[in-house]
Design an enzyme around this catalytic site. Structure first.
Site, PDB file in Angstrom:
ATOM      1  N   HIS A  23       3.326  54.514  46.606  1.00 19.93           N
ATOM      2  CA  HIS A  23       3.051  55.198  47.861  1.00 19.93           C
ATOM      3  C   HIS A  23       3.774  54.474  48.976  1.00 19.93           C
ATOM      4  CE1 HIS A  23       0.801  56.924  51.252  1.00 19.93           C
ATOM      5  NE2 HIS A  23       0.485  57.906  50.412  1.00 19.93           N
ATOM      6  N   ASP A  42      -2.195  61.910  43.823  1.00 21.44           N
ATOM      7  CA  ASP A  42      -1.601  63.038  43.119  1.00 21.44           C
ATOM      8  C   ASP A  42      -1.684  62.908  41.607  1.00 21.44           C
ATOM      9  OD1 ASP A  42      -0.635  64.341  45.503  1.00 21.44           O
ATOM     10  OD2 ASP A  42       0.857  62.751  45.638  1.00 21.44           O
TER      11      ASP A  42
END
Length: 528
Positions: A327, A435
């Site tokens: 991320h 996700d």
């Protein structure tokens, strides 16, 4: 060996000094730049007067080291894996709160003081979920089979033609509050309409007294054969979707939120600003990552192939990327990923429970019918989706959806385990993000991949409008105007065609020449 001390570690540091030495004279030029500190997080160097003092600008592609605003909405501590909304930890909100309560929190800066106040807010949101009949007519103009995100971008932008057509600067608190509630209320309805338009089904409206999550599932998947009757979704799916929306409600100054603030700086209509956020979210590097995770897991197929794909992810010459890991902000486990893993498992178990009696060899089975998200008595609904399956929605040949979901979940767990045991991923802080498991949760609920990013937008809508509100209320706001490092041609004289031909005898192919070989057609699905 002790880590080198950094400027951010110096207590009570109020300013830093930028210096440069003239190599010709040895003269040192120094400029002092003040530090700005928030209630948490690293201090920032205030460079607003840098150009005036030095004649220089800063270069920061992707704005990865630049703070564009002051905000009190969301705080992320990437190294520690912390996410706070108005000071409340995301894990605690996911366990004890609800999507609409978090909406109230983001918009008002505090939790509702009583259950009565929360109920009043919930009733107000559901009451405003209906949309103008002409907006429905507007949506029918999109081509058959248009991607739901394309329809959603255009339709949310069109809301600006229906609401707040005056000067945004003239909006008072009540007008801004109404705009905010409308965004929260109408995005679920528009997302459902966009999906049903893409599969050729009639629109279904919201129902009073039902939650946003229940309404959203009903508006997406209610069958025309129900003749308008309410079809109650599974309580597990309703709760899971509510938490999914909650986990995506806001995430600080990400690409789509920054896009909304950028548009808001010009004092654009709030619905146009939100539409710009949806457009930014659509990209696979932002909101489309959970769909990519499902595709990746299906491509891996079996746990025995995980080492092969981990090796490919580490090979810089291989275009393969390990989706769902890493991320831009987090250097630890994304705190939302843990909650999403729990949701995915609960949804898969609920799907297996609903379909436990479908193994009867004498029962009629439609081939490749995807997961059904509703039950009315003992009958699963969602059969109308069979004709809309994409390659990413359908289970592999010979595999049932139930077996595939459980297999993919176990494969995801094993992939996570092996990746976190590999120094390559650990040293680079590549941990699972939100996700990684969210696509499995949505698939188990019967939601097709084409709708994944739309649901992300539904959850993020409250964050966008809360950020818009904060930006509009900032007394020091300015229109956003980033600078650039120009690397193009310097000033040169204009030449007519004859001079250009003589100076460039060999005509170079231009970028736009490639369109000449593409036919011009008006038909749906053709280039034009």
């Amino acid at each position: 060996m002790a880590a080198a001390r950094r400027l951010c570690d110096v207590p009570n540091l109020a300013e830093v000094t930028l210096s440069g030495v003239d190599p010709a004279t040895g003269e040192t030029i120094e400029v002092k730049m003040p530090l700005v500190r928030g209630s948490a997080g690293a201090p920032c160097i205030d460079v607003t007067k840098l150009h005036a003092a030095t004649g220089l600008y800063t270069l920061d592609p992707g704005f990865t080291a630049t703070s564009s605003c002051r905000s009190s909405i969301t705080y992320i501590d990437g190294p520690k894996g912390v996410l706070l909304h108005r000071g409340y930890a995301i894990g605690e909100l996911a366990a004890r709160s609800s999507f609409l309560e978090v909406c109230y929190l983001l918009l008002n800066g505090r939790l509702p003081a009583s259950e009565k106040r929360l109920k009043k807010f919930e009733v107000e949101v559901v009451r405003r979920m209906t949309v103008h009949e002409r907006l429905k007519a507007f949506m029918t103009g999109f081509p058959d089979g248009a991607h739901p995100m394309a329809v959603m971008v255009g339709t949310v932008g069109a809301l600006s033609a229906f609401y707040h057509r005056g000067d945004v600067r003239a909006m008072d608190d009540a007008a801004r509050a109404l705009a905010a509630v409308r965004v929260v209320a109408k995005l679920p309805t528009i997302a459902a309409m966009a999906y049903r338009h893409s599969v050729g089904l009639p629109y279904v409206g919201p129902r009073a007294g039902k939650s946003v999550a229940a309404n959203l599932l009903h508006m997406c998947f209610a069958s025309p054969l129900d003749c308008g009757d309410w079809v109650q979704p599974s309580a597990v799916f309703e709760k899971a979707l509510d938490v999914f929306l909650l986990l995506h409600a806001d995430h600080e100054q990400n690409a789509s939120t920054s896009t909304v603030r950028l548009a808001a700086s010009s004092e654009a209509n709030p619905f146009a600003c939100v539409a710009s956020g949806i457009a930014s979210l659509w990209g696979p590097m932002h909101g489309g990552a959970n769909e990519a995770c499902i595709r990746m897991l299906r491509e891996i197929g079996d746990a025995s192939r995980i080492p092969e794909f981990l090796a490919r992810a580490k090979d810089k010459a291989d275009p393969f990327k390990l989706m769902g890991f890493g991320h831009r902000v987090y250097r630890n486990l994304d705190p939302r990923a843990k909650e999403m893993r729990t949701l995915a498992l609960a949804c898969i178990e609920e799907y297996e429970r609903q379909h436990a009696d479908e193994q009867d060899p004498d029962s009629y089975v439609t081939a490749n019918v995807p997961v059904g998200g509703f039950k009315k008595g003992t009958t699963a609904f969602g059969e109308h989706r069979a004709a809309t399956l994409s390659e990413t929605d359908a289970a592999p040949a010979g595999a049932s959806e139930e077996v595939e979901l459980r297999t993919l979940f176990k494969l995801a767990e094993e992939l996570e385990r092996q990746a976190l045991a590999d120094d390559y991923f650990v040293t680079r802080k590549l941990f699972p993000n939100v996700d990684f498991y969210s696509g499995l949760a949505l698939t188990a609920m019967g939601i097709p991949t084409s709708l994944f990013t739309c649901l992300f937008a539904v959850g993020r809508g409250v964050g966008w409008i809360a950020q818009w509100k904060e930006a509009m209320e900032d007394p020091g706001r300015k229109i956003s105007r980033p600078r650039q490092v120009y690397v193009g041609e310097l000033a040169r004289p204009y030449q007519d065609y004859r001079e250009r031909a003589s100076s460039s005898p060999r005509l170079l192919r231009s970028f736009t020449d490639s369109t000449h070989s593409i036919p011009y057609n008006y038909g749906v699905g053709h280039q034009s």
